[in-house]
Design a protein around this motif. Structure first.
Motif, PDB file in Angstrom:
ATOM      1  N   UNK A   1       0.822  -1.204   0.000  1.00  0.00           N
ATOM      2  CA  UNK A   1       0.000   0.000   0.000  1.00  0.00           C
ATOM      3  C   UNK A   1       0.859   1.259   0.000  1.00  0.00           C
ATOM      4  N   UNK A   2       2.032   1.214   0.661  1.00  0.00           N
ATOM      5  CA  UNK A   2       2.897   2.378   0.769  1.00  0.00           C
ATOM      6  C   UNK A   2       4.334   1.953   0.471  1.00  0.00           C
TER       7      UNK A   2
ATOM      8  N   UNK B   1       5.147 -11.032  10.514  1.00  0.00           N
ATOM      9  CA  UNK B   1       4.524 -10.193   9.504  1.00  0.00           C
ATOM     10  C   UNK B   1       5.186  -8.831   9.500  1.00  0.00           C
ATOM     11  N   UNK B   2       5.411  -8.262   8.311  1.00  0.00           N
ATOM     12  CA  UNK B   2       5.952  -6.907   8.226  1.00  0.00           C
ATOM     13  C   UNK B   2       4.823  -5.915   8.516  1.00  0.00           C
ATOM     14  N   UNK B   3       5.068  -4.611   8.509  1.00  0.00           N
ATOM     15  CA  UNK B   3       4.010  -3.655   8.853  1.00  0.00           C
ATOM     16  C   UNK B   3       2.747  -3.740   7.990  1.00  0.00           C
ATOM     17  N   UNK B   4       2.837  -4.344   6.790  1.00  0.00           N
ATOM     18  CA  UNK B   4       1.641  -4.506   5.959  1.00  0.00           C
ATOM     19  C   UNK B   4       1.111  -5.934   5.990  1.00  0.00           C
TER      20      UNK B   4
ATOM     21  N   UNK C   1       7.105   3.598  -0.204  1.00  0.00           N
ATOM     22  CA  UNK C   1       8.178   4.289   0.496  1.00  0.00           C
ATOM     23  C   UNK C   1       8.322   3.772   1.928  1.00  0.00           C
ATOM     24  N   UNK C   2       7.225   3.746   2.669  1.00  0.00           N
ATOM     25  CA  UNK C   2       7.291   3.313   4.075  1.00  0.00           C
ATOM     26  C   UNK C   2       7.772   1.869   4.199  1.00  0.00           C
ATOM     27  N   UNK C   3       7.251   0.983   3.349  1.00  0.00           N
ATOM     28  CA  UNK C   3       7.637  -0.419   3.462  1.00  0.00           C
ATOM     29  C   UNK C   3       9.082  -0.630   3.005  1.00  0.00           C
ATOM     30  N   UNK C   4       9.520   0.107   1.986  1.00  0.00           N
ATOM     31  CA  UNK C   4      10.918  -0.020   1.556  1.00  0.00           C
ATOM     32  C   UNK C   4      11.858   0.462   2.655  1.00  0.00           C
ATOM     33  N   UNK C   5      11.505   1.512   3.350  1.00  0.00           N
ATOM     34  CA  UNK C   5      12.327   2.010   4.467  1.00  0.00           C
ATOM     35  C   UNK C   5      12.395   0.971   5.582  1.00  0.00           C
ATOM     36  N   UNK C   6      11.254   0.346   5.875  1.00  0.00           N
ATOM     37  CA  UNK C   6      11.226  -0.659   6.941  1.00  0.00           C
ATOM     38  C   UNK C   6      12.144  -1.824   6.582  1.00  0.00           C
ATOM     39  N   UNK C   7      12.003  -2.363   5.378  1.00  0.00           N
ATOM     40  CA  UNK C   7      12.835  -3.485   4.951  1.00  0.00           C
ATOM     41  C   UNK C   7      14.294  -3.069   4.789  1.00  0.00           C
ATOM     42  N   UNK C   8      14.540  -1.830   4.403  1.00  0.00           N
ATOM     43  CA  UNK C   8      15.907  -1.338   4.292  1.00  0.00           C
ATOM     44  C   UNK C   8      16.595  -1.417   5.656  1.00  0.00           C
ATOM     45  N   UNK C   9      15.894  -1.075   6.728  1.00  0.00           N
ATOM     46  CA  UNK C   9      16.422  -1.175   8.083  1.00  0.00           C
ATOM     47  C   UNK C   9      16.603  -2.631   8.490  1.00  0.00           C
ATOM     48  N   UNK C  10      15.608  -3.465   8.215  1.00  0.00           N
ATOM     49  CA  UNK C  10      15.680  -4.884   8.582  1.00  0.00           C
ATOM     50  C   UNK C  10      16.874  -5.556   7.928  1.00  0.00           C
ATOM     51  N   UNK C  11      17.076  -5.321   6.636  1.00  0.00           N
ATOM     52  CA  UNK C  11      18.084  -6.041   5.860  1.00  0.00           C
ATOM     53  C   UNK C  11      19.424  -5.311   5.732  1.00  0.00           C
TER      54      UNK C  11
ATOM     55  N   UNK D   1       6.108  -2.055  -4.900  1.00  0.00           N
ATOM     56  CA  UNK D   1       5.201  -1.410  -5.841  1.00  0.00           C
ATOM     57  C   UNK D   1       3.832  -1.251  -5.186  1.00  0.00           C
ATOM     58  N   UNK D   2       3.325  -0.036  -5.241  1.00  0.00           N
ATOM     59  CA  UNK D   2       1.995   0.217  -4.677  1.00  0.00           C
ATOM     60  C   UNK D   2       0.917  -0.365  -5.583  1.00  0.00           C
TER      61      UNK D   2
END
Length: 145
Positions: A30-31, A127-130, A33-43, A74-75
């Protein structure tokens, strides 16, 4: 190895038996940018400094520091409905499965299913934030010991 066009080259590049390789893994969300930032931190992945991800971008790409793995977010208009048919299995680079589990939960992951066994084997489904599922496995050191 990546060639000058950004396309993978190397051992299998000219092998007539190899017809394809995975360019990147795509995650509908859905988002982006937000999900890429979250996974960028995780990985501990990075983004392209010449094409940075920004709020409002409908597509955001992150890459491993060595450039061998890329994840594209991708949204899409629809929300996640059922269990993922494909998912990431993460292995801690340092520390233990349980310490990495605590770190991931502190970053916003949610525990879906605890499949750890008394003998130390097993994994935890998160589960990730989404809500996209992924697993945390034991580290290489834990498996060797």
């Amino acid at each position: 190895m990546t060639g000058p066009t950004g396309i993978r080259s190397g051992r299998y590049w000219n092998d007539p038996e190899v017809t394809a390789y995975i360019s990147h893994t795509t995650v509908d969300c859905a988002n982006a940018f937000a999900l890429s930032r979250w996974w960028q931190t995780v990985l501990d992945y990075t983004e392209d400094p010449d094409d940075p991800n920004e709020p409002g971008h409908e597509e955001c790409l992150i890459s491993s520091r060595d450039g061998h793995h890329r994840v594209l977010f991708i949204e899409v208009p629809d929300t996640k409905q059922v269990k993922n048919r494909i998912h990431f299995d993460l292995r801690p680079a340092d520390g233990t499965r349980d310490s990495e589990l605590a770190r991931l939960i502190s970053l916003g992951a949610t525990e879906i299913s605890d499949l750890r066994k008394p003998d130390g084997t097993g994994w935890v489904v998160l589960g990730d934030p989404e809500g996209n599922e992924f697993c945390i496995l034991r580290s290489e050191a834990e498996m060797a010991g």
